[in-house]
Write a protein that holds these residues in place. Structure first.
Motif, PDB file in Angstrom:
ATOM      1  N   ASP A 122      58.254  69.875  64.158  1.00  9.12           N
ATOM      2  CA  ASP A 122      57.501  70.192  65.400  1.00  9.12           C
ATOM      3  C   ASP A 122      57.782  69.185  66.335  1.00  9.12           C
ATOM      4  OD1 ASP A 122      56.813  72.714  64.559  1.00  9.12           O
ATOM      5  OD2 ASP A 122      55.166  72.112  63.406  1.00  9.12           O
ATOM      6  N   GLY A 167      59.468  64.870  67.047  1.00 12.59           N
ATOM      7  CA  GLY A 167      60.316  63.901  66.386  1.00 12.59           C
ATOM      8  C   GLY A 167      61.569  64.519  66.087  1.00 12.59           C
ATOM      9  N   THR A 182      70.078  49.636  72.958  1.00 12.22           N
ATOM     10  CA  THR A 182      69.487  51.008  73.555  1.00 12.22           C
ATOM     11  C   THR A 182      68.709  50.021  74.707  1.00 12.22           C
ATOM     12  OG1 THR A 182      67.508  50.437  72.459  1.00 12.22           O
ATOM     13  CG2 THR A 182      68.990  51.722  71.444  1.00 12.22           C
ATOM     14  N   ILE A 183      67.913  51.037  75.369  1.00 12.12           N
ATOM     15  CA  ILE A 183      67.062  50.309  76.325  1.00 12.12           C
ATOM     16  C   ILE A 183      65.868  49.650  75.944  1.00 12.12           C
ATOM     17  CG2 ILE A 183      65.065  52.151  76.621  1.00 12.12           C
ATOM     18  CD1 ILE A 183      66.222  52.208  79.786  1.00 12.12           C
ATOM     19  N   ARG A 184      65.778  49.787  74.590  1.00 11.03           N
ATOM     20  CA  ARG A 184      64.657  48.857  73.838  1.00 11.03           C
ATOM     21  C   ARG A 184      65.298  47.751  73.382  1.00 11.03           C
ATOM     22  NH1 ARG A 184      60.519  51.928  69.744  1.00 11.03           N
ATOM     23  NH2 ARG A 184      58.683  51.452  71.495  1.00 11.03           N
ATOM     24  N   VAL A 240      53.993  74.617  68.400  1.00 10.17           N
ATOM     25  CA  VAL A 240      54.084  73.467  68.977  1.00 10.17           C
ATOM     26  C   VAL A 240      55.354  73.296  69.674  1.00 10.17           C
ATOM     27  CG1 VAL A 240      53.596  70.785  68.658  1.00 10.17           C
ATOM     28  CG2 VAL A 240      53.001  72.507  67.127  1.00 10.17           C
ATOM     29  N   PRO A 287      58.764  71.642  70.385  1.00  9.14           N
ATOM     30  CA  PRO A 287      59.388  70.684  69.718  1.00  9.14           C
ATOM     31  C   PRO A 287      60.026  69.474  70.612  1.00  9.14           C
ATOM     32  CG  PRO A 287      60.726  72.320  69.781  1.00  9.14           C
ATOM     33  CD  PRO A 287      59.384  73.009  70.592  1.00  9.14           C
ATOM     34  N   ASN A 288      60.061  68.283  69.882  1.00 11.56           N
ATOM     35  CA  ASN A 288      60.751  67.173  70.542  1.00 11.56           C
ATOM     36  C   ASN A 288      60.285  66.672  71.896  1.00 11.56           C
ATOM     37  OD1 ASN A 288      62.078  67.185  68.201  1.00 11.56           O
ATOM     38  ND2 ASN A 288      63.891  68.534  69.209  1.00 11.56           N
ATOM     39  N   GLN A 295      58.780  64.117  73.500  1.00  9.81           N
ATOM     40  CA  GLN A 295      58.369  62.712  73.260  1.00  9.81           C
ATOM     41  C   GLN A 295      58.664  62.131  74.476  1.00  9.81           C
ATOM     42  OE1 GLN A 295      60.186  61.808  69.455  1.00  9.81           O
ATOM     43  NE2 GLN A 295      58.041  60.503  69.189  1.00  9.81           N
ATOM     44  N   GLU A 296      57.885  61.277  74.770  1.00  9.87           N
ATOM     45  CA  GLU A 296      57.984  60.493  76.060  1.00  9.87           C
ATOM     46  C   GLU A 296      59.162  59.263  75.677  1.00  9.87           C
ATOM     47  OE1 GLU A 296      54.534  58.373  77.278  1.00  9.87           O
ATOM     48  OE2 GLU A 296      54.668  59.430  79.434  1.00  9.87           O
ATOM     49  N   ILE A 330      61.533  56.042  77.556  1.00 12.43           N
ATOM     50  CA  ILE A 330      61.737  55.564  78.713  1.00 12.43           C
ATOM     51  C   ILE A 330      63.249  55.398  78.868  1.00 12.43           C
ATOM     52  CG2 ILE A 330      61.991  53.238  79.810  1.00 12.43           C
ATOM     53  CD1 ILE A 330      59.202  52.403  78.799  1.00 12.43           C
ATOM     54  N   THR A 331      63.900  56.153  79.871  1.00 13.74           N
ATOM     55  CA  THR A 331      65.232  56.236  80.061  1.00 13.74           C
ATOM     56  C   THR A 331      65.944  55.208  81.193  1.00 13.74           C
ATOM     57  OG1 THR A 331      65.315  58.124  81.647  1.00 13.74           O
ATOM     58  CG2 THR A 331      65.212  58.521  79.300  1.00 13.74           C
ATOM     59  N   THR A 332      64.940  54.806  81.886  1.00 13.74           N
ATOM     60  CA  THR A 332      65.739  53.999  83.155  1.00 13.74           C
ATOM     61  C   THR A 332      64.757  52.818  83.331  1.00 13.74           C
ATOM     62  OG1 THR A 332      66.414  56.224  84.026  1.00 13.74           O
ATOM     63  CG2 THR A 332      66.340  54.277  85.361  1.00 13.74           C
ATOM     64  N   ASP A 370      69.833  55.244  80.111  1.00 11.43           N
ATOM     65  CA  ASP A 370      70.103  55.824  78.833  1.00 11.43           C
ATOM     66  C   ASP A 370      69.560  57.261  78.708  1.00 11.43           C
ATOM     67  OD1 ASP A 370      71.254  56.614  76.451  1.00 11.43           O
ATOM     68  OD2 ASP A 370      70.239  54.928  75.399  1.00 11.43           O
ATOM     69  N   PRO A 430      68.539  56.604  72.453  1.00 14.26           N
ATOM     70  CA  PRO A 430      69.288  55.925  71.663  1.00 14.26           C
ATOM     71  C   PRO A 430      70.679  56.722  70.869  1.00 14.26           C
ATOM     72  CG  PRO A 430      66.990  55.383  71.059  1.00 14.26           C
ATOM     73  CD  PRO A 430      67.031  56.609  71.970  1.00 14.26           C
ATOM     74  N   ILE A 477      56.518  56.154  84.720  1.00 13.42           N
ATOM     75  CA  ILE A 477      55.726  55.541  83.596  1.00 13.42           C
ATOM     76  C   ILE A 477      55.129  54.387  84.053  1.00 13.42           C
ATOM     77  CG2 ILE A 477      55.946  54.610  81.083  1.00 13.42           C
ATOM     78  CD1 ILE A 477      58.002  56.764  80.614  1.00 13.42           C
ATOM     79  N   ASP A 511      58.802  47.312  74.087  1.00 11.81           N
ATOM     80  CA  ASP A 511      59.345  48.668  74.560  1.00 11.81           C
ATOM     81  C   ASP A 511      60.506  48.904  75.273  1.00 11.81           C
ATOM     82  OD1 ASP A 511      56.925  49.865  73.587  1.00 11.81           O
ATOM     83  OD2 ASP A 511      55.734  50.109  75.213  1.00 11.81           O
TER      84      ASP A 511
END
Lengths: 759, 182
Positions: free
Chosen positions: A428, A430, A589-591, B31, B33-34, B36-37, B39-41, B59, B63, B99, B172
């Motif tokens: 649901d 992730g 990655t950005i992290r 629900v 799906p997927n 999720q917040e 940060i891409t930029t 990105d 990842p 964000i 983060d």
């Protein structure tokens, strides 16, 4: 032979009843719990007398096969003064494979812990931890998807794949737990590469009436409290032709932040609420039973272990401990896990005089796992925190049809069966695991040749399985792929009886498992492990080939008390062993940067030895100990395998306070009270492959534990109290198999109180 | 009477089984799906006078998959810029989410750290609600021509009282921009 003599009507044990065997002139007197033991009986038919003051002596013929538990019931009613019911239940014949089990008082004395911790004292079993509250059993170095757990006869289908996913089982539902060591797919099905854990519920009371049991446990570390109880009833018509029974059971557990010798760990509490119910009925040769269990747990994950990237992990390792000392609290914050597991099992059994026993078991399991991150990105809005960042739901249907046939050609006993499974996963939230559905079917046939007293017994078995796995993923990277796996498994075993007390067993067995969806398709950062994990969609099935040799001896040394020792040596060769191999380039990655790992296959060899013994030094004093050794090699890269349990050895001295009556009757197992000191030494794991881990394995450690047991009758009810201290000297240490070892030390001294009352 | 007990038991067994099988199949699957917040930029904006220079690290698919793309930061020598940093979720470009606003709202829980190599470090970092460093805005003064790198790190729940706050908290964002000053 051992057993219990009870009064049929009340179910209460009968003390001072004499149990006498005509043929050997051996005898014993029951103790206050109605228990008796008669050692050194050969197999065969014996006439057993049970005498009790005021009753006529009654004789019954009992067919002794191996170690047997034989219970007698004395009917004290005015009408049937002398009726004795003999219920002889031959426990399954000696297994060819190495097995070890925990039950009875031993299990009650370890109550309140997780399932895995209850098994940790067994030779060849270790525990993979994520802190104190999440633990997974490891059998001879293997765990997770390589171990099969049969809960009340049903294969547990939860979220075994994750290292921080503990089995979703309330150990209080089991009356006995057996660990089968090594590959054993033929009897138990696919995935049994490392072994099988069988949880068997306590048998329902045998005499009509109502009874129950109350268990309470408290631990100082984490200020954890557990309460568990069950009540059961049996109704029957005359001569037990019709029977109806029920049992209701429930467990509550609550714990707060636990502490190491130096500091508390924030957010390491848990809440657990479990319940189960059984109803069953029997008429003549037909039996039907329905079992339902519910398991729910909410576990806090140590905040300091939640890291953003590799730099954070390195900083945490350099720090070696949490930034703050923390304090005690029952509050469960984020990060956290919530796991629910439902099991419904229906069983029908029919005994045919010509063919044997047919059983049909259908079970449905529903497992929901939710993981909550420490915060939502950007800021922790309260609504965002209520939404899990990961949510999986697995629904599994299983059906087993088995015929345990009557002896064929006089010397052959065995069973044939069909096992079917259908499973659906819905992700649901992730994206770690795709949605999938899977079907599998297996056919098996096992036979044993036995001609007692001929010293040799032989067992042969074969199995064929097919499994289909279809993975799809909602969203952009839809997988839409079907894989089909087929496999034969086999087993050959021989048992040689040097005498009735000394056996040698040699066993060859195979097992297999299909790769799991995470091994095939994962593609993302695993934050708990600070690594980027990449699946390989063309992985083939893993196959294990086990050779094990077990030697068991039991020799009388002291006043009829026996010294016992078991040695087992094994080699488990695994073809196409799936493991995470490091990739040369980290993933950016950005992290930040994450080390990358990819699921690869290799040939592996796990070989080792488990040894344990029990030696009565004097009548009240017993010395016991053991040793587990494992060497796990990656044969392709000629290197060690990662995360394998270090060698360990242990020893203990127990002093028993015996009453004179018991001593006179040789009732050495029934001790009024006892005091035991234990020492466990775990060596440093020096056999690790380079380049896989972020920190070197921790140093060796030695722990001292103390345990006192007391049995008495509380208002005529048998009561049992255990007081314990674990890690008496509050020693500071880390364990290689704890995933939090990068961040924190293991828990410090822990006082425990356990109470058991049967009513 | 006895058979009666037995058959009622069997009825209970069957009824419970079916009730469970059929009732339990409709567990919630509603629900989205997927969702999720992410940060891409990470966007750096250097402003000097009327001129704004914008550099991104993007990105968009998170990842793995397509790699992270980081712009080279080109700045003029001996110039004072106002630097601001923004964090965006552009998984769906039509519905991008800023964000940075959330970071600012929870300013005491966040910290932007800068690590410069070969080029000057940002100065005059802005402050959070408690008067401690936040780092969403800063002043960036270039010297003579040089090249180096600037690492931008967004920390969540750092210990701002620690000797080195940037060594605490959960990361983060951690992105390294190459910087060229002409």
């Amino acid at each position: 032979m051992c057993g219990t003599v009870r009064e049929a009507k009340s179910g209460k044990p009968v003390a001072f009843a004499e149990v006498f065997i005509h043929e050997t002139q051996a005898g014993a007197v029951t103790n206050a719990d109605g228990r008796f033991h008669i050692h050194g009986l050969c197999e065969g038919k014996y006439t057993v007398d049970v005498r009790h003051i005021g009753c006529h002596t009654v004789s019954k013929v009992v067919d002794i096969v191996g170690n047997m538990e034989v219970d007698f019931e004395l009917h004290h009613s005015a009408l049937n003064l002398d009726e004795v019911v003999v219920k002889a239940s031959a426990v399954a014949p000696l297994a060819m494979q190495a097995e070890t089990r925990i039950g009875g008082l031993q299990l009650i004395a370890s109550q309140g812990q997780t399932l895995s911790d209850a098994l940790e004292d067994l030779p060849g079993v270790s525990v993979l931890n994520t802190g104190q509250t999440i633990s997974k059993p490891v059998i001879q170095g293997l765990h997770s998807n390589r171990i099969l757990i049969l809960n009340n006869g049903v294969r547990q289908e939860g979220q075994q794949w994750g290292l921080d996913h503990a089995p979703e089982i309330d150990p209080y539902t089991a009356g006995e737990i057996t660990v089968v060591k090594g590959a054993s797919s033929v009897r138990y099905g696919q995935d049994a590469i490392g072994g099988v854990i069988l949880l068997t519920p306590k048998p329902i009371r045998e005499a009509p009436g109502t009874s129950g049991e109350l268990n309470l446990a408290g631990f100082s570390n984490g200020r954890t409290g557990v309460a568990s109880a069950f009540v059961e009833s049996l109704w029957q018509t005359k001569r037990s032709a019709h029977q109806l029974w029920s049992r209701i059971q429930g467990t509550l557990k609550r714990g707060g932040n636990y502490h190491t010798p130096a500091y508390f760990l924030e957010n390491t509490g848990l809440k657990e609420t479990n319940g189960s119910a059984t109803i069953g009925a029997k008429r003549g040769n037909f039996l039907a039973e329905v079992f339902y269990s519910y398991f729910f747990t909410e576990i806090g994950i140590f905040r300091g272990a939640h890291i953003g990237n590799l730099t954070d992990l390195q900083l945490a390792i350099d720090r070696g401990r949490p930034i703050q000392d923390g304090s005690f609290s029952y509050h469960l914050g984020r990060p956290a896990q919530k796991v629910a597991h439902h099991l419904l099992k229906t069983k029908a059994e029919w005994k045919s005089d010509q063919l044997g026993t047919f059983s049909l078991v259908y079970a449905r399991q529903f497992n929901r796992r939710q993981e909550f991150d420490a915060h939502s990105l950007g800021g922790p809005s309260q609504e965002a925190l209520q939404v899990p960042s990961l949510e999986f739901e697995i629904t599994t249907h299983t059906a087993d049809v088995v015929l345990k046939h009557r002896p064929l050609l006089r010397y052959f006993t065995g069973s044939v069966g069909l096992q079917l499974m259908h499973q659906v996963n819905t992700t649901d939230r992730g994206g770690l695991i795709p949605n999938y559905d899977s079907q599998s079917g297996g056919l098996f046939w096992i036979e044993r040749w036995r001609n007692y007293p001929f010293p040799l017994e032989i067992e042969l078995g074969i199995r064929y399985d097919v499994k289909r796995l279809y993975a799809d993923r909602r969203g952009p990277d839809r997988i839409d792929e079907e894989r089909i796996f087929r496999n034969f498994s086999g087993t050959v075993g021989g048992l040689y009886r040097i005498s009735d007390a000394i056996h040698a067993r040699l066993h060859f067995g195979t097992a297999w498992r299909a790769p799991t969806v995470n091994e095939l398709y994962s593609d993302g950062v695993h934050h708990g492990a600070a690594s980027y994990e990449l699946g390989q969609k063309d992985l083939s099935a893993e196959k294990a080939f086990l050779t094990s040799f077990t030697f068991e001896a039991s020799l009388p040394v002291q006043n009829g008390r026996s010294a016992q020792a078991t040695l087992s040596i094994y080699r488990n060769r695994i073809r196409e062993f799936i493991y995470l191999a490091p990739m040369p380039q980290p993933v950016l990655t950005i992290r930040g940067a994450f080390p990358a790992f990819r699921y690869e296959q290799t040939n592996a060899m796990l070989s080792g030895m488990d040894f344990d013994f029990n030696w009565p030094l004097t009548t009240p004093l017993t010395f016991d100990g053991g040793l587990s050794v494992l060497r796990a090699r990656n044969l392709t890269t000629k290197d060690w395998l990662i995360f394998m349990p270090a060698d360990r050895l242990w020893g203990g001295l127990e002093y028993a306070f015996l009453t004179s009556v018991k001593e006179a009757a040789g009732q050495v197992d029934d001790r009024r009270a006892s005091l035991k000191i234990d020492v466990v030494h775990v060596l440093e794991q020096k056999r690790v492959p380079p380049g896989f881990d972020y920190a070197p394995p921790p140093k060796a450690y030695t722990l001292f534990n103390l345990e006192a047991r007391l049995k008495w009758n509380w208002q005529d009810l048998p009561a049992f109290l255990t007081l314990g201290i674990e890690n008496i000297f509050n020693h500071t240490y880390r364990d290689y198999l704890n995933r939090l070892r990068y961040f924190t030390e293991e828990q410090g001294r822990n006082f425990s109180v356990r109470f058991n009352l049967k009513f | 009477m006895k058979t009666h007990i037995f058959f009622s038991a069997k009825a209970i067994v069957l009824a419970t089984t079916f009730a469970f099988i059929f009732s339990a199949c409709d567990d919630d699957n509603d629900v989205v799906p997927n969702e999720q917040e992410l940060i891409t930029t990470v966007r750096l904006t250097f402003t000097s006078g009327n001129e704004s220079l914008v550099f991104n690290a993007i990105d968009a698919d998170g990842p793995g998959g397509n790699p992270l793309v980081v712009d080279e930061v080109n700045l003029a020598a001996n110039t004072t810029y106002q630097l601001s940093v923004a964090f965006l979720d552009e998984q769906d470009p039509a519905n991008a989410e800023d964000i940075t606003e959330e970071v600012r709202e929870e300013s005491t829980e966040h910290l932007v750290c800068y690590e410069a190599t070969g080029v000057p470090s940002p100065t005059g970092l802005d402050l959070d609600a408690n008067g401690k460093t936040l780092g969403l805005k800063a002043t960036y003064t270039t010297a003579d021509a040089a090249s180096g790198s600037l690492k931008v790190i967004l920390k969540h729940e750092p210990d701002k009282d620690a000797a080195n706050p940037c060594a605490t908290g959960e990361t983060d964002v951690e992105v390294t921009f190459n910087v060229v000053v002409n």
